[in-house]
Scaffold this active site. Structure first.
Site, PDB file in Angstrom:
ATOM      1  N   GLU A  69       0.809  -1.219   0.000  1.00  0.00           N
ATOM      2  CA  GLU A  69       0.000   0.000   0.000  1.00  0.00           C
ATOM      3  C   GLU A  69       0.842   1.270   0.000  1.00  0.00           C
ATOM      4  OE1 GLU A  69      -3.757   1.635   2.614  1.00  0.00           O
ATOM      5  OE2 GLU A  69      -3.586  -0.470   2.118  1.00  0.00           O
ATOM      6  N   ASP A 101      -2.954  -3.296   2.873  1.00  0.00           N
ATOM      7  CA  ASP A 101      -3.553  -3.515   4.194  1.00  0.00           C
ATOM      8  C   ASP A 101      -4.854  -4.297   4.049  1.00  0.00           C
ATOM      9  OD1 ASP A 101      -1.485  -2.028   5.223  1.00  0.00           O
ATOM     10  OD2 ASP A 101      -2.647  -0.169   5.362  1.00  0.00           O
ATOM     11  N   TYR A 116      -1.509  -3.556  13.082  1.00  0.00           N
ATOM     12  CA  TYR A 116      -2.376  -2.687  12.278  1.00  0.00           C
ATOM     13  C   TYR A 116      -3.299  -1.883  13.182  1.00  0.00           C
ATOM     14  CZ  TYR A 116      -5.177  -1.280   8.237  1.00  0.00           C
ATOM     15  OH  TYR A 116      -5.799  -0.552   7.258  1.00  0.00           O
TER      16      TYR A 116
END
Length: 744
Positions: free
Chosen positions: A7, A106, A313
């Site tokens: 990403e 992600d 995350y």
């Protein structure tokens, strides 16, 4: 060739470094850095995107606000436009050579869509491509190696859910923003933003402010006394009636109180203080907010820590650690370094049993520290956030804290008084997680029947207080409860409200512009200001992600909702215009002119510059300057000297500038200018140097260089060509010009 797409650039580089058996080779493709390893037959190339590399938009024909009706945008064609030309070019070039693509963005709705956007660009140049997907929650060797060993399929339903959000937010935001802005006559950079999530959120803030304004304080009185033990220890006790609503009643009690108090009862007990649950996004933002971080800043830093492999995350709803994480091994990571004392203490437990929150999901674990960071690797703010995550992680495995509580009751002439004490006797989890811990409230050692001296009695007059404004952490909790936005977007919505000059300060305070917009929407298009509609759309988007309903069905329904809303708006166009313009005018009033008593307003000159001017113009020409750039926010704080509202200037990406009272600011500027003139005058009055050696900075050696070049006097130096003289003497031009200016 195997192409791996992450990403962000930093994620691509970290993943490549983890998977590479040898040193990486950095190759620039179409101006974009890529990383590769392996032979020509088995080459792996890693490229990072920049989030979304394409965006949704309307065709250019719809860009003219004056010619295209706002309602036309509801069913207008939507096109895809590139926002990162170099990255798109690099993808096309690599896509022609690739045989396989792995999407490593992600794992959430946005990440899936970002990956699919890149995949579609690749498939347009190479339809034979094979592709797969990897999921990970932390960019650490263990997680990345496991992810690439267990690749899976792309979840196109999840990407569709992300795409539907983009379409709905574009259509709703663009059409309603255009309509309201045109109605208010606010175009260009001053447009009035309206949004599916933004507007209900703003309505919450305005509603709370209205509650505060409507609040009528009610007076009450508190009665307390200061007591002294036989050992000389003093402490305060309160009357058992916390608030007296009748002044005569409290005065009557005060008159009868003597100078002796007796301990009537002592009750001691133990209170258990349970450890906190793991961090999800909302809990993390709330905790970060309590130690001084804005929601947007906390998430920005958390994102950076995640990309660098230090935490997991940060966008997650989960508050239950999955069994797949070896908790003992994870804690052992911290057996060295600044947290070793805490880690070793936890590892003494035979069984590590963490707390569990109410929300359990399978996409990502709660936020936890993924690797050990050194303080030298992070800046001050990053370290504070990292430490917060580490300490919360430890606290979820710790024992409960124990408090010893004491409830003491006292008799003063048949009136009951009370005092409560608390002492932390078993620190438990609070030893690991020290944030916002309540302090010990200690009482002297007391026994039932003890007699104490009453040193003094005091009655305090107070008033009930209005409900408090929302802090960012509290507002995000409420948004979550009402289904407004997602874990990934709530902090962005708050940032947008700041940048649009709808709110200022923290706790959040709405401007008059916010009032005007919300009141117009609530009166003439109430659906957009309530959470019900947007909550339903959020549920529908979740159903798209689960594969229960197609994206087109939700998009069609959202357009129908918007059509109905526009019917209401267009039927009340004149009233909306009048309501908005009246409200917006209030947001420009700074105060009353000291010369003619007319309103002082934020105005613009014919050339476009801003200033504070008097409505009594041309009869009154009083004016105050304003900074050229930024949005002017009129606060509710008033200058005691000039009765003018303080103002704040907001510039995108910068801290708000609290300019304060514009009159005070102008007078301070005038004073500074006068001091500067006086200083310059003093400098000119200094005695002119008589010889070259009298000039500051010219020593014996430099004087000889100048003499050799024919500069024998101050006048010679003053009239010399500095550039030519520099060539001859090797003295810098800048220094020569400085000496010349000092002589003049």
């Amino acid at each position: 060739m195997h192409l791996i797409i992450a990403e962000k650039h930093i994620a691509a580089k970290r993943i490549a470094n983890i998977l590479a058996p040898k040193k990486l080779k950095q190759v620039r493709v179409s101006g974009v850095d890529t990383y590769e390893f392996g032979s020509e037959e088995d080459k792996k190339i890693f490229i990072g995107l920049s989030g979304h590399i394409v965006k949704l938009d309307f065709p250019k024909a719809y860009n003219n606000w004056q010619k295209v009706e706002s309602k036309e945008l509801i069913d207008a064609e939507i096109i895809t436009a590139s926002t990162q030309v170099k990255i798109v070019s690099a993808l096309k070039k690599l896509g022609k050579q690739a045989t396989q693509v792995t999407i490593a963005t992600d794992y959430d709705r946005e990440g899936e869509l970002i990956g699919v956007e890149a995949l579609e660009i690749l498939k347009n140049v190479n339809s034979e491509l094979k592709f797969d997907r990897v999921h990970y929650s932390a960019i650490t060797p263990k997680e990345i190696e496991e992810a690439f060993s267990n690749s899976t399929k792309i979840d196109f339903n999840l990407a569709d859910a992300g795409h539907s959000r983009q379409v709905i937010d574009l259509v709703w935001g663009a059409s309603l923003t255009r309509y309201i802005s045109l109605a208010a006559g606010r175009l260009g950079n001053m447009f009035l933003s309206v949004g599916r999530v933004q507007s209900p959120t703003l309505a919450l803030i305005v509603e709370r402010e209205k509650e505060r304004e409507a609040f009528v304080p009610k007076p009450y009185w508190e009665l307390s006394a200061n007591l002294e033990t036989a050992k000389g220890e003093t402490f305060q006790v309160e009357h058992k009636t916390s608030r007296f609503w009748n002044k005569e009643e409290v005065d009557e009690i005060l008159q009868k109180l003597g100078d002796l108090a007796t301990v009537s009862s002592i009750t001691t007990s133990t209170k258990t203080d349970k450890p906190p649950t793991p961090f999800n996004t909302t809990e993390f933002i709330s905790a970060a907010s309590s130690i001084g971080f804005t929601a947007a800043n906390a998430m920005r830093i958390a994102e950076s820590l995640y990309m660098n492999g230090f935490i997991s995350y940060p966008r997650t709803d989960n508050t239950v650690y999955p069994e797949s994480i070896d908790m003992r091994t994870q804690i052992e990571v911290f057996s060295k370094g600044p947290f070793k004392e805490y880690a070793k203490k936890l590892l003494e437990q035979k069984e590590l049993k963490p707390t569990r929150g109410k929300k359990e999901t399978t996409d990502h674990p709660p936020i936890y520290p993924a690797s050990l960071a050194k303080k030298s690797e992070l800046n001050e703010q990053e370290w504070k956030v990292y430490e917060l995550v580490v300490r919360r992680f430890f606290a979820t495995f710790a024992e409960p804290a124990q408090w010893q509580t004491i409830k003491a009751r006292f008799d003063i002439d048949s009136e009951e008084f009370k005092a409560n004490g608390a002492r932390l006797v078993v620190p438990g989890w609070r030893w690991y997680y020290h944030y916002n811990a309540p302090e010990d409230r200690l009482l002297p050692e007391l026994q039932e029947g003890d007699e104490l001296k009453v040193l003094n009695k005091e009655v305090q007059a107070k008033e009930t207080q209005p409900p408090g404004r929302y802090g960012q952490g509290r507002l995000i909790r409420i948004m979550e409860e009402l289904g407004l936005g997602t874990k990934a977007t709530r902090h962005e919505i708050i940032s947008k409200l700041y940048s649009r000059a709808y709110i200022h300060g923290n706790p959040l305070q709405p401007t008059k512009t916010a009032y005007a917009v919300v009141e117009a929407l609530e009166k003439f298009a109430p659906t957009i200001s309530k959470h019900d509609m947007t909550s339903k759309l959020e549920v529908d988007m979740d159903r798209i992600a689960e594969g229960e309903i197609p994206e087109e069905e939700v998009l069609s329904e959202s357009r129908e909702m918007l059509e109905l809303m526009f019917n209401d708006l267009e039927g009340n166009k004149e009233d909306i215009t009048e309501s908005l313009r009246a409200g917006l005018r209030e947001d420009k009033i700074i105060g009353v002119c000291s010369k003619c008593k007319s309103n002082l307003m934020v105005m613009r000159s014919r050339k476009g510059s801003r200033f504070i001017g008097c409505e009594g113009y041309p009869d009154c020409n009083f004016a105050l300057p304003l900074p050229r750039g930024g949005k002017v926010i009129v606060t509710d704080k008033i200058c005691e000297d000039h009765d003018l509202y303080h103002i704040t200037i907001i510039n995108s990406g910068k801290r708000p500038w609290k300019l304060g009272c514009p009159q005070c600011n102008f007078e301070e500027w005038q004073k500074t200018q006068e001091e500067e003139k006086q200083k310059q005058g003093t400098d000119k009055d200094k005695e002119r140097p008589k010889t070259i050696n009298d000039i500051s900075g010219i020593g014996k050696v430099t004087a000889e260089k100048l003499t050799d070049a024919g500069i024998c006097s101050v006048d010679d130096l003053c009239t010399a060509d500095a550039i030519e003289l520099a060539k001859v003497t090797s003295i810098p031009v800048k220094k020569l010009k400085k000496w010349q200016s000092e002589i003049d």
